[in-house]
Design a protein around this motif. Structure first.
Motif, mmCIF file in Angstrom:
data_model
loop_
_atom_site.group_PDB
_atom_site.id
_atom_site.type_symbol
_atom_site.label_atom_id
_atom_site.label_comp_id
_atom_site.label_asym_id
_atom_site.label_seq_id
_atom_site.Cartn_x
_atom_site.Cartn_y
_atom_site.Cartn_z
ATOM 1 N N THR A 49 0.843 -1.177 -0.063
ATOM 2 C CA THR A 49 0.012 0.075 -0.174
ATOM 3 C C THR A 49 0.844 1.328 0.063
ATOM 4 O O THR A 49 0.419 2.240 -0.538
ATOM 5 N N SER A 50 2.117 1.229 0.683
ATOM 6 C CA SER A 50 2.835 2.501 0.592
ATOM 7 C C SER A 50 3.402 2.520 -0.888
ATOM 8 O O SER A 50 3.376 3.806 -1.323
ATOM 9 N N ALA A 51 3.624 1.550 -1.666
ATOM 10 C CA ALA A 51 4.175 1.554 -2.859
ATOM 11 C C ALA A 51 2.860 1.968 -3.890
ATOM 12 O O ALA A 51 3.259 2.872 -4.572
ATOM 13 N N LEU A 52 1.848 1.726 -3.626
ATOM 14 C CA LEU A 52 0.575 2.285 -4.448
ATOM 15 C C LEU A 52 0.395 3.890 -4.025
ATOM 16 O O LEU A 52 0.308 4.355 -4.886
ATOM 17 N N TRP A 53 0.552 4.170 -2.929
ATOM 18 C CA TRP A 53 0.264 5.494 -2.416
ATOM 19 C C TRP A 53 1.651 6.477 -3.249
ATOM 20 O O TRP A 53 1.321 7.635 -3.555
ATOM 21 N N GLY A 54 2.664 5.799 -3.507
ATOM 22 C CA GLY A 54 3.839 6.347 -3.913
ATOM 23 C C GLY A 54 3.906 6.444 -5.556
ATOM 24 O O GLY A 54 4.790 6.740 -6.353
ATOM 25 N N GLY A 55 2.594 5.992 -6.141
ATOM 26 C CA GLY A 55 2.475 5.813 -7.453
ATOM 27 C C GLY A 55 2.833 4.228 -8.302
ATOM 28 O O GLY A 55 2.736 4.406 -9.366
ATOM 29 N N GLY A 56 3.067 3.336 -7.472
ATOM 30 C CA GLY A 56 3.215 2.060 -8.151
ATOM 31 C C GLY A 56 4.592 1.855 -8.644
ATOM 32 O O GLY A 56 5.598 2.628 -8.439
ATOM 33 N N GLY A 57 4.768 0.661 -9.386
ATOM 34 C CA GLY A 57 6.017 0.410 -10.211
ATOM 35 C C GLY A 57 7.141 0.377 -9.382
ATOM 36 O O GLY A 57 8.208 0.972 -9.577
ATOM 37 N N ARG A 58 6.973 -0.646 -8.446
ATOM 38 C CA ARG A 58 8.010 -0.939 -7.299
ATOM 39 C C ARG A 58 8.301 -2.220 -6.942
ATOM 40 O O ARG A 58 7.371 -3.028 -7.221
ATOM 41 N N GLU A 59 9.441 -2.866 -6.749
ATOM 42 C CA GLU A 59 9.711 -4.395 -6.178
ATOM 43 C C GLU A 59 9.927 -4.032 -4.491
ATOM 44 O O GLU A 59 10.798 -3.463 -4.317
ATOM 45 N N MET A 60 9.129 -4.833 -3.686
ATOM 46 C CA MET A 60 9.136 -4.514 -2.430
ATOM 47 C C MET A 60 9.454 -6.068 -1.810
ATOM 48 O O MET A 60 9.135 -6.957 -2.458
ATOM 49 N N GLU A 61 10.007 -6.195 -0.580
ATOM 50 C CA GLU A 61 10.125 -7.359 -0.076
ATOM 51 C C GLU A 61 10.035 -7.363 1.515
ATOM 52 O O GLU A 61 10.159 -6.211 2.147
#
Length: 782
Positions: free
Chosen positions: A158-170
């Motif tokens: 959800t943090s990545a979605l808030w920041g605009g998407g397009g990320r790889e998280m772990e």
């Protein structure tokens, strides 16, 4: 009611309860979750089972679509990929938030370990301090560790979605559970007594803290302050003990715990737990009735808040915990349908977009942190780690109580309130200011700050902010789309809304102790303050959910996070069993309903190793290690029939080895095992060292010290950087108030002269009486 995540599509692939719980958070908040069917998902046979199907799996999969198909093709029309596969090879679209979930992270010595919920939490330092002095340590089964890992994965996504998407998280399940043991890891540096196994329902640094029998039922008791001890003694008719200065503080009470417990235990059996709890509410004592699962499900306070979700599995129905993130405008679904068979995914357009450009996903988010202690600061610390700007507000008259509560003048003269490493653990990556909110000038400045912030987090007692004229109804006038999170122990509504609680109180009230420990013992407290880190992580998830809703609709809202409800998912297997089967099952101690042998086994030098035989294949490999080919053919039922004999055989083998050697030998055979680490041993853990989990920072008054990292990172990268040590009191008064509010140097000087702001804590003896009946800010829960 609107749904917070409507319009978001999520693809879920892989196995495990952590993955499933992360997906459940999305699905029950209205996202469209497509789960790729797994032929051999161990969850399909997980206890409890209802007419041949896993009711636990059904609860974890509510409101999802079960699909078949190619991951890359399905991902093209999704915003998030929750991925628990050991490896992922396909090329994925650049817009996607790809969150990898694993037991120990993608790299490090443990990365390839076989694991279960219990062996992972053993390595996270969760169990070593719990249970009888002589052992074995007590290890709660179920899915508690994976729930924490699932929340971490959801926060990452959800943090990545808030920041605009397009990320790889772990997200690492192991590192998510280290938050449970952080208190002992921090406090034991200066107070080693907290890292000892002191017996069932006994924990430093306070006493009593445990569960006690009443005429009917069990009462959870937590006493911290001298005033609470006096009130408790008076409540049970031990007035002379209340006046004895020898027991005013916890070290003496803990040293004489057995004698003191015998005295008050004799009094507690004179009344029911419900009667004692009613009086504790009046006396503002942090006590709770410790309910059996049937009582928990029937509790009117919880029923009124829809705390239990109705789950439909074909023609069958039962209840499990509703997601605890109570967003007042967009609550999670209190009903759920579990998918039965795969079906063609509903058509959906491809999603366009590029990789996110900001270094961290929450850059640009500003949060005003009015919380103190543990739970609230964990929430804001997590957001700060992910790039949010966190402005922590204290008062020089009443600093965060984790700076210390010593009333002596020497404590203030030596500025010992700046030297507590527990405060440093919880408040990294934050800016710190002071404001006396009980004064009109301080309240007015806070309102001006709110207008410059996206969100507010607070964990005061329910009546404090309304008395100060700073509750949500008021603050939303400063910013109409404000997202504000409150963390009352039992929620803002109902007869328990003013109850005081510590993290242990929340565990007691969740019923978790009644399914923990051996059947012949009392209900077992599983952690010094379980509810605090659990509540903090849930709060971060709630806040991000509300912020995503605001991002799509422009609507702010208030979040009423009842911290006790955050504990219910940890008890989910037993809650579900009670509802589906009419019985939560026997208390098993360290044994497991589906895994045999299973437990904590003694090693050299007083060490212990957790071992879990997950299936027949793991048992055959273990027999090879033990050189007992004659036993390799025993199936689960046969092993259950000889459980004691097999445990003795395994104990003989482990006793001749140190715990790490035993773990390594077992893991070499693919058998799930983990050393029961003491919390301070986590600092030297080879896996955590290899992953850079402990980061060294420098801070005035503390010097160089190590802090734990977030359990979330950008996939393939190092831990999220701790770029700012915990603030000293009022450290950024000038910077924040001039930068955001435009205050001049003369205005700041006047505020400091008047005691509205400052950098030195006011000694207790110098604090002026308040001119109004407003209570000093106090947290509802730690």
């Amino acid at each position: 009611m609107a749904e917070a995540l409507a319009g978001i599509r999520v693809l879920e692939v892989g196995q495990g309860a952590a993955l499933a719980y992360a997906g459940k958070l999305f699905a029950d908040f209205g996202a469209e979750v497509r789960k790729i069917a797994e032929e051999a998902d161990p969850l399909a046979s997980a206890w409890p089972r209802l007419e041949g199907r896993s009711a636990l799996q059904a609860w974890l999969n509510t409101n999802k679509h079960l699909v078949e198909g190619d991951v890359a093709a399905l991902a093209a029309s999704c915003h998030v990929l929750l991925d628990a596969r050991p490896t992922a090879r396909e090329a994925l679209p650049p817009h996607l938030v790809h969150t990898r979930i694993s037991w120990f992270g993608a790299e490090g010595p443990y990365a390839g370990f076989a694991a279960t919920d219990v062996t992972c939490r053993a390595l996270a330092g969760v169990f070593a301090c719990i249970g009888p002095v002589e052992g074995p340590p007590s290890m709660l089964g179920g899915i508690a560790g994976q729930v924490m890992g699932g929340i971490a994965a959801y926060i990452a996504s959800t943090s990545a979605l808030w920041g605009g998407g397009g990320r790889e998280m772990e997200a690492s399940i192991h590192e998510a559970n280290i938050a449970i043991a952080e208190y002992q890891a921090a406090q034991a540096v200066t107070n080693p007594e907290v890292e000892q196994r002191r017996g069932v329902n006994r924990f430093a640094p306070t006493s009593p803290l445990g569960v006690y029998r009443c005429r009917e039922g069990w009462l959870g008791v937590t006493i911290v302050t001298p005033a609470q001890w006096r009130a408790f003694c008076e409540m049970v008719g031990l007035d002379e003990l209340a006046r004895d200065p020898a027991f005013a503080v916890w070290p003496e009470r803990l040293a004489h715990a057995e004698r003191l417990e015998k005295l008050f235990a004799e009094r507690l059996v004179a009344r029911t737990a419900e009667e004692w709890f009613a009086e504790a509410l009046e006396r503002r004592l942090p006590f709770a009735v410790v309910p059996e699962m049937d009582t928990l499900l029937a509790t009117p306070t919880h029923r009124a808040r829809d705390a239990f979700q109705r789950v439909k599995l074909g023609a069958l129905e039962f209840e499990g915990p509703t997601l605890p993130q109570r967003l007042t405008r967009t609550s999670p679904r209190a009903h759920g349908i579990a998918p039965l068979e795969p079906m063609a995914p509903p058509p959906a357009p491809a999603v366009a977009g590029d990789k996110a450009k900001a270094a961290l996903p929450l850059e640009g988010l500003r949060v005003l942190d009015l919380s103190m202690g543990w739970a609230g600061p964990v929430c804001t610390r997590t957001l700060g780690d992910l790039g949010a700007e966190i402005i922590k507000v204290e008062a020089i008259q009443y600093p965060d109580w984790w700076r210390g509560v010593d009333p002596r003048q020497s404590f203030f003269d030596q500025k010992l309130y700046e030297k507590d490493v527990r405060f440093a653990f919880q408040n990294r990556n934050k800016r710190g200011i002071t404001l006396d909110l009980s004064r009109p000038e301080g309240a007015a400045l806070l309102k001006r700050l709110v207008a410059q912030c996206d969100a507010v987090v607070e964990n005061y007692a329910r009546d404090v902010l309304p008395k100060l004229g700073l509750d949500y109804a008021v603050l939303r006038h400063s910013r109409p789309d404000l997202v504000m999170l409150s963390m009352p122990a039992f929620g803002a509504t109902g007869p328990w809304r003013d109850a005081r609680a510590y993290g242990s109180t929340l565990e007691h009230a969740s019923g978790l102790p009644t399914v923990s420990g051996p059947a012949d013992g009392p209900p077992l407290t599983n952690q010094l303050a379980y509810g605090d880190p659990v509540g903090g992580m849930n709060a971060a998830a709630a806040l991000l959910t509300a912020l995503l809703h605001r991002k799509s609709t422009g609507e702010g809202q208030h979040i009423d996070l009842a911290q006790v409800e955050c504990m219910f998912p940890l008890a989910a297997p037993w809650i579900i069993a009670q509802s589906a089967l009419g019985d939560p099952g026997p208390r098993r101690g360290n044994r497991h309903p589906d895994q045999v042998p299973h437990g904590a086994f003694p090693c050299e030098n007083e060490g212990w190793v957790a071992i879990a035989v997950t299936d027949n294949g793991a048992w055959a490999r273990l027999c090879s290690l033990l050189d007992r080919a004659d036993l390799a053919g025993l199936d689960l039922a046969a092993r259950r029939a000889r459980e004691g004999e097999l445990e003795a055989l395994l104990s003989t083998w482990t006793r001749s080895r140190n715990a790490d050697a035993a773990m390594d030998a077992l893991q070499a055979k693919g058998v799930a095992a983990g050393v029961l680490r003491w919390p301070t041993e986590l600092r030297q853990d080879t896996h955590l060292r290899a992953r850079g989990f402990w980061q060294e920072v420098d801070r005035p008054f503390l010097g160089r010290h190590e802090l734990p990292s977030a359990p979330i990172r950008l996939a393939g990268g190092p831990p999220l950087k701790i770029f700012r040590a915990a603030p000293t009191l009022g450290e950024e008064n000038s910077a924040v108030l001039s930068e955001l509010l435009g205050l001049s140097a003369a205005e700041l000087a006047a505020l400091e002269q008047d005691g509205i702001i400052g950098t030195d804590a006011v000694p207790v003896t110098a604090r002026k009486p308040r001119s109004s009946p407003q209570a000093k800010p106090q947290p509802a829960s730690a």
